[in-house]
Design a protein around this motif. Structure first.
Motif, PDB file in Angstrom:
ATOM      1  N   ARG A  83       1.110  -1.104   0.055  1.00  0.00           N
ATOM      2  CA  ARG A  83      -0.072  -0.008   0.093  1.00  0.00           C
ATOM      3  C   ARG A  83       0.921   1.293   0.112  1.00  0.00           C
ATOM      4  NH1 ARG A  83      -5.115   1.688   1.357  1.00  0.00           N
ATOM      5  NH2 ARG A  83      -5.727  -0.373   1.845  1.00  0.00           N
ATOM      6  N   ILE A  84       0.953   1.940  -0.995  1.00  0.00           N
ATOM      7  CA  ILE A  84       1.765   3.240  -1.127  1.00  0.00           C
ATOM      8  C   ILE A  84       0.668   4.452  -1.221  1.00  0.00           C
ATOM      9  CG2 ILE A  84       1.675   3.246  -3.711  1.00  0.00           C
ATOM     10  CD1 ILE A  84       4.555   4.114  -3.749  1.00  0.00           C
ATOM     11  N   GLN A  85       1.336   5.666  -0.846  1.00  0.00           N
ATOM     12  CA  GLN A  85       0.177   6.705  -0.942  1.00  0.00           C
ATOM     13  C   GLN A  85      -0.535   7.019  -2.386  1.00  0.00           C
ATOM     14  OE1 GLN A  85       3.194   6.366   0.206  1.00  0.00           O
ATOM     15  NE2 GLN A  85       3.551   7.728   1.990  1.00  0.00           N
ATOM     16  N   GLY A  86      -1.969   6.825  -1.968  1.00  0.00           N
ATOM     17  CA  GLY A  86      -2.792   6.877  -3.364  1.00  0.00           C
ATOM     18  C   GLY A  86      -3.047   5.636  -3.985  1.00  0.00           C
ATOM     19  N   TYR A  87      -2.559   4.233  -3.732  1.00  0.00           N
ATOM     20  CA  TYR A  87      -2.877   3.065  -4.305  1.00  0.00           C
ATOM     21  C   TYR A  87      -2.658   1.786  -3.373  1.00  0.00           C
ATOM     22  CZ  TYR A  87      -3.412  -0.822  -7.546  1.00  0.00           C
ATOM     23  OH  TYR A  87      -3.638  -1.966  -8.060  1.00  0.00           O
ATOM     24  N   CYS A  88      -3.735   1.028  -3.387  1.00  0.00           N
ATOM     25  CA  CYS A  88      -3.657  -0.230  -2.946  1.00  0.00           C
ATOM     26  C   CYS A  88      -4.373  -1.285  -3.884  1.00  0.00           C
ATOM     27  CB  CYS A  88      -4.136  -0.457  -1.515  1.00  0.00           C
ATOM     28  SG  CYS A  88      -3.897  -2.115  -0.688  1.00  0.00           S
ATOM     29  N   VAL A  89      -4.036  -2.521  -4.164  1.00  0.00           N
ATOM     30  CA  VAL A  89      -4.584  -3.211  -4.990  1.00  0.00           C
ATOM     31  C   VAL A  89      -6.096  -3.953  -4.362  1.00  0.00           C
ATOM     32  CG1 VAL A  89      -3.475  -5.545  -4.180  1.00  0.00           C
ATOM     33  CG2 VAL A  89      -4.438  -5.325  -6.819  1.00  0.00           C
ATOM     34  N   ASN A  90      -6.137  -3.916  -2.929  1.00  0.00           N
ATOM     35  CA  ASN A  90      -7.432  -4.019  -2.402  1.00  0.00           C
ATOM     36  C   ASN A  90      -8.455  -3.046  -2.818  1.00  0.00           C
ATOM     37  OD1 ASN A  90      -5.270  -5.204  -0.809  1.00  0.00           O
ATOM     38  ND2 ASN A  90      -6.017  -4.871   1.114  1.00  0.00           N
ATOM     39  N   THR A  91      -9.604  -3.882  -2.651  1.00  0.00           N
ATOM     40  CA  THR A  91     -11.066  -2.983  -3.107  1.00  0.00           C
ATOM     41  C   THR A  91     -12.009  -3.038  -1.998  1.00  0.00           C
ATOM     42  OG1 THR A  91     -10.503  -4.019  -5.390  1.00  0.00           O
ATOM     43  CG2 THR A  91     -12.915  -3.271  -5.103  1.00  0.00           C
ATOM     44  N   PRO A  92     -12.146  -1.849  -1.760  1.00  0.00           N
ATOM     45  CA  PRO A  92     -11.826  -0.563  -2.317  1.00  0.00           C
ATOM     46  C   PRO A  92     -10.371  -0.443  -1.823  1.00  0.00           C
ATOM     47  CG  PRO A  92     -13.303  -0.157  -0.526  1.00  0.00           C
ATOM     48  CD  PRO A  92     -13.444  -1.446  -0.661  1.00  0.00           C
ATOM     49  N   PRO A  93      -9.816   0.617  -2.278  1.00  0.00           N
ATOM     50  CA  PRO A  93      -8.413   1.104  -2.107  1.00  0.00           C
ATOM     51  C   PRO A  93      -8.122   1.840  -0.561  1.00  0.00           C
ATOM     52  CG  PRO A  93      -8.864   2.247  -3.849  1.00  0.00           C
ATOM     53  CD  PRO A  93     -10.486   1.092  -3.858  1.00  0.00           C
ATOM     54  N   ASP A  94      -9.459   2.436  -0.498  1.00  0.00           N
ATOM     55  CA  ASP A  94      -9.514   3.175   0.872  1.00  0.00           C
ATOM     56  C   ASP A  94      -8.242   4.209   1.026  1.00  0.00           C
ATOM     57  OD1 ASP A  94     -11.745   1.952   1.772  1.00  0.00           O
ATOM     58  OD2 ASP A  94     -10.592   0.210   2.549  1.00  0.00           O
ATOM     59  N   GLU A  95      -7.991   4.682  -0.092  1.00  0.00           N
ATOM     60  CA  GLU A  95      -7.076   6.014   0.151  1.00  0.00           C
ATOM     61  C   GLU A  95      -7.681   7.492  -0.508  1.00  0.00           C
ATOM     62  OE1 GLU A  95      -3.604   6.101   0.594  1.00  0.00           O
ATOM     63  OE2 GLU A  95      -4.360   4.366   1.553  1.00  0.00           O
ATOM     64  N   PRO A  96      -7.540   8.260   0.165  1.00  0.00           N
ATOM     65  CA  PRO A  96      -8.198   9.795   0.021  1.00  0.00           C
ATOM     66  C   PRO A  96      -7.902  10.327  -1.314  1.00  0.00           C
ATOM     67  CG  PRO A  96      -6.424   9.952   1.498  1.00  0.00           C
ATOM     68  CD  PRO A  96      -6.461   8.686   1.229  1.00  0.00           C
ATOM     69  N   LEU A  97      -6.584   9.992  -1.960  1.00  0.00           N
ATOM     70  CA  LEU A  97      -6.271  10.619  -3.199  1.00  0.00           C
ATOM     71  C   LEU A  97      -5.988   9.355  -4.215  1.00  0.00           C
ATOM     72  CD1 LEU A  97      -4.011  13.465  -2.251  1.00  0.00           C
ATOM     73  CD2 LEU A  97      -6.297  13.523  -2.873  1.00  0.00           C
ATOM     74  N   ASN A  98      -5.568   9.577  -5.493  1.00  0.00           N
ATOM     75  CA  ASN A  98      -5.398   8.501  -6.607  1.00  0.00           C
ATOM     76  C   ASN A  98      -3.925   8.882  -6.973  1.00  0.00           C
ATOM     77  OD1 ASN A  98      -5.060   7.293  -9.164  1.00  0.00           O
ATOM     78  ND2 ASN A  98      -7.636   7.015  -8.993  1.00  0.00           N
ATOM     79  N   LEU A  99      -3.407   7.887  -6.774  1.00  0.00           N
ATOM     80  CA  LEU A  99      -1.723   7.896  -7.322  1.00  0.00           C
ATOM     81  C   LEU A  99      -1.689   8.278  -8.668  1.00  0.00           C
ATOM     82  CD1 LEU A  99       1.250   7.638  -6.792  1.00  0.00           C
ATOM     83  CD2 LEU A  99       0.986   5.233  -6.929  1.00  0.00           C
ATOM     84  N   TRP A 100      -2.616   7.758  -9.440  1.00  0.00           N
ATOM     85  CA  TRP A 100      -2.299   8.002 -11.114  1.00  0.00           C
ATOM     86  C   TRP A 100      -2.939   9.162 -11.413  1.00  0.00           C
ATOM     87  CZ3 TRP A 100       0.634   3.838 -10.927  1.00  0.00           C
ATOM     88  CH2 TRP A 100       0.197   2.769 -10.295  1.00  0.00           C
ATOM     89  N   LYS A 101      -3.691  10.032 -10.935  1.00  0.00           N
ATOM     90  CA  LYS A 101      -4.346  10.882 -11.242  1.00  0.00           C
ATOM     91  C   LYS A 101      -3.767  12.251 -10.451  1.00  0.00           C
ATOM     92  CE  LYS A 101      -8.468   8.632 -12.990  1.00  0.00           C
ATOM     93  NZ  LYS A 101      -9.989   8.227 -12.797  1.00  0.00           N
ATOM     94  N   ASP A 102      -3.814  12.288  -9.130  1.00  0.00           N
ATOM     95  CA  ASP A 102      -3.495  13.256  -8.255  1.00  0.00           C
ATOM     96  C   ASP A 102      -2.019  13.636  -8.019  1.00  0.00           C
ATOM     97  OD1 ASP A 102      -6.088  13.658  -8.013  1.00  0.00           O
ATOM     98  OD2 ASP A 102      -6.342  12.211  -6.398  1.00  0.00           O
ATOM     99  N   GLU A 103      -1.488  14.682  -8.509  1.00  0.00           N
ATOM    100  CA  GLU A 103      -0.060  14.992  -8.255  1.00  0.00           C
ATOM    101  C   GLU A 103       0.363  15.097  -6.883  1.00  0.00           C
ATOM    102  OE1 GLU A 103       2.295  15.364 -10.451  1.00  0.00           O
ATOM    103  OE2 GLU A 103       0.796  14.932 -12.098  1.00  0.00           O
ATOM    104  N   GLN A 104      -0.485  15.503  -6.063  1.00  0.00           N
ATOM    105  CA  GLN A 104      -0.294  15.353  -4.509  1.00  0.00           C
ATOM    106  C   GLN A 104      -0.009  13.963  -4.100  1.00  0.00           C
ATOM    107  OE1 GLN A 104      -3.359  17.395  -2.226  1.00  0.00           O
ATOM    108  NE2 GLN A 104      -2.153  17.298  -0.293  1.00  0.00           N
ATOM    109  N   ALA A 105      -0.773  13.112  -4.393  1.00  0.00           N
ATOM    110  CA  ALA A 105      -0.702  11.611  -4.221  1.00  0.00           C
ATOM    111  C   ALA A 105       0.781  11.180  -4.551  1.00  0.00           C
ATOM    112  CB  ALA A 105      -1.665  10.715  -4.505  1.00  0.00           C
ATOM    113  N   LEU A 106       1.244  11.670  -6.133  1.00  0.00           N
ATOM    114  CA  LEU A 106       2.500  11.235  -6.538  1.00  0.00           C
ATOM    115  C   LEU A 106       3.613  11.834  -5.623  1.00  0.00           C
ATOM    116  CD1 LEU A 106       4.140   9.741  -8.601  1.00  0.00           C
ATOM    117  CD2 LEU A 106       3.786  11.768 -10.010  1.00  0.00           C
ATOM    118  N   ALA A 107       3.583  13.329  -5.381  1.00  0.00           N
ATOM    119  CA  ALA A 107       4.552  13.836  -4.618  1.00  0.00           C
ATOM    120  C   ALA A 107       4.626  12.970  -3.333  1.00  0.00           C
ATOM    121  CB  ALA A 107       4.249  15.187  -4.288  1.00  0.00           C
ATOM    122  N   ALA A 108       3.450  12.693  -2.546  1.00  0.00           N
ATOM    123  CA  ALA A 108       3.699  11.652  -1.278  1.00  0.00           C
ATOM    124  C   ALA A 108       4.524  10.372  -1.514  1.00  0.00           C
ATOM    125  CB  ALA A 108       2.329  11.498  -0.675  1.00  0.00           C
ATOM    126  N   ALA A 109       4.204   9.954  -2.612  1.00  0.00           N
ATOM    127  CA  ALA A 109       4.815   8.555  -2.774  1.00  0.00           C
ATOM    128  C   ALA A 109       6.225   8.480  -3.194  1.00  0.00           C
ATOM    129  CB  ALA A 109       3.940   7.815  -4.194  1.00  0.00           C
TER     130      ALA A 109
END
Length: 301
Positions: free
Chosen positions: A64-90
């Motif tokens: 589980r990294i910031q913005g993504y987990c393979v679990n369904t639902p991923p239970d992350e407030p942001l989306n790693l693939w779409k949100d620059e804030q999540a990418l910066a955190a990762a």
């Protein structure tokens, strides 16, 4: 680690969740992210030191990294693939580990960036992986880095080949055999597994596995990327005899290909310890229930 060393294993993959050492709000929403549970980080330190002690390579995997987990639902407030804030955190997260472990040799430690990207556009995935690699190499230019293939790790990503990183595949095929009666899998009509196995008038056997899953990854390897089978195994309800036959075909294919592998898991419903199978005569081993037949099969390869 003592058991793994005794049995001759030399690699361990450690699935991690950033929730263990910080809350999402501490990761996403602060100018300077803060570790709030240092004890969890110290446990990772301890694992790496045990690896060095027992000469077992440790692969840290962000399950589980910031913005993504393979679990369904991923239970992350942001989306790693779409949100620059999540990418910066990762990127910050992997940079943190790169700085912390920069003095540890690549012989002892590697990073597996994101577990099982699923239903992700290839261009979006490549963008994220490139950013993570750059973040790591800004701190440690020599770290061994591994990226999972697309679609749960099953599809090689040729667009990453110039990054000088390895790629990790998965081997849960055929799914109707490996996940038979798994309670987290829905809307499937289960059929008693066999090996070889006919599914929709198509025969799955060793040759089918080679054509479907060895050959595409061999093409990637031939272009310079290292290949590793990061996860594989069969769930506890698949008959043991069937599992062992399937496993031997898989293991022999990987030996021929020259690939390493890591079984999911050592201890648990897919593993060799405490797997809760009804059709195994377990051996009492240092307080654990050992599937000796499966262990000896693995040790052959």
């Amino acid at each position: 680690f003592e058991m793994m060393k005794e049995w001759g294993f030399d690699f361990v993959r450690i699935p991690m969740s950033y929730h263990c050492w910080m809350k999402p709000e501490d990761s996403y929403h602060k100018t300077s992210p803060q570790i709030t549970n240092e004890k969890a980080i110290e446990e990772i330190d301890e694992v790496i030191e045990l690896g060095k002690k027992y000469n077992i390579h440790v692969n840290l995997n962000m399950h589980r990294i910031q913005g993504y987990c393979v679990n369904t639902p991923p239970d992350e407030p942001l989306n790693l693939w779409k949100d620059e804030q999540a990418l910066a955190a990762a990127v910050w997260q992997w940079s943190f580990f790169a700085e912390r472990y920069k003095d540890i040799s690549g012989r002892h430690l590697s990073f597996d960036l994101i577990n099982e990207p699923a239903n992700i556009d290839e261009a979006a995935y490549i963008k994220v992986i490139k950013a993570l690699v750059e973040g790591i190499r800004a701190k440690d230019v020599n770290r061994l880095i591994i990226a999972d293939g697309l679609q749960y790790g099953t599809i090689p990503v040729f667009g990453l080949k110039d990054l000088n990183i390895a790629q990790s595949t998965r081997w849960y095929n055929p799914f109707l055999l490996t996940h038979y009666k798994a309670n987290w899998v829905h809307n499937i009509e289960w059929k008693q597994p066999a090996w070889p196995m006919k599914i929709n008038n198509e025969t799955w056997d060793k040759q089918k596995l080679k054509e479907q899953y060895i050959e595409p990854w061999k093409k990637l390897e031939n272009e310079g990327a290292g290949v590793h089978v990061g996860e594989w195994g069969a769930y506890k309800f698949t008959p043991h005899e069937i599992v062992l036959r399937w496993m031997e075909d898989c293991l022999s294919l990987w030996k021929e290909a020259g690939w390493g592998w890591s079984l999911w898991n050592l201890r648990g419903d897919f593993g060799i310890l405490n797997s809760n199978r009804d059709d195994v005569q377990y051996e009492d081993y240092k307080g654990e229930k050992l599937d000796r037949q499966m262990l000896e099969l693995l040790r052959k390869y």
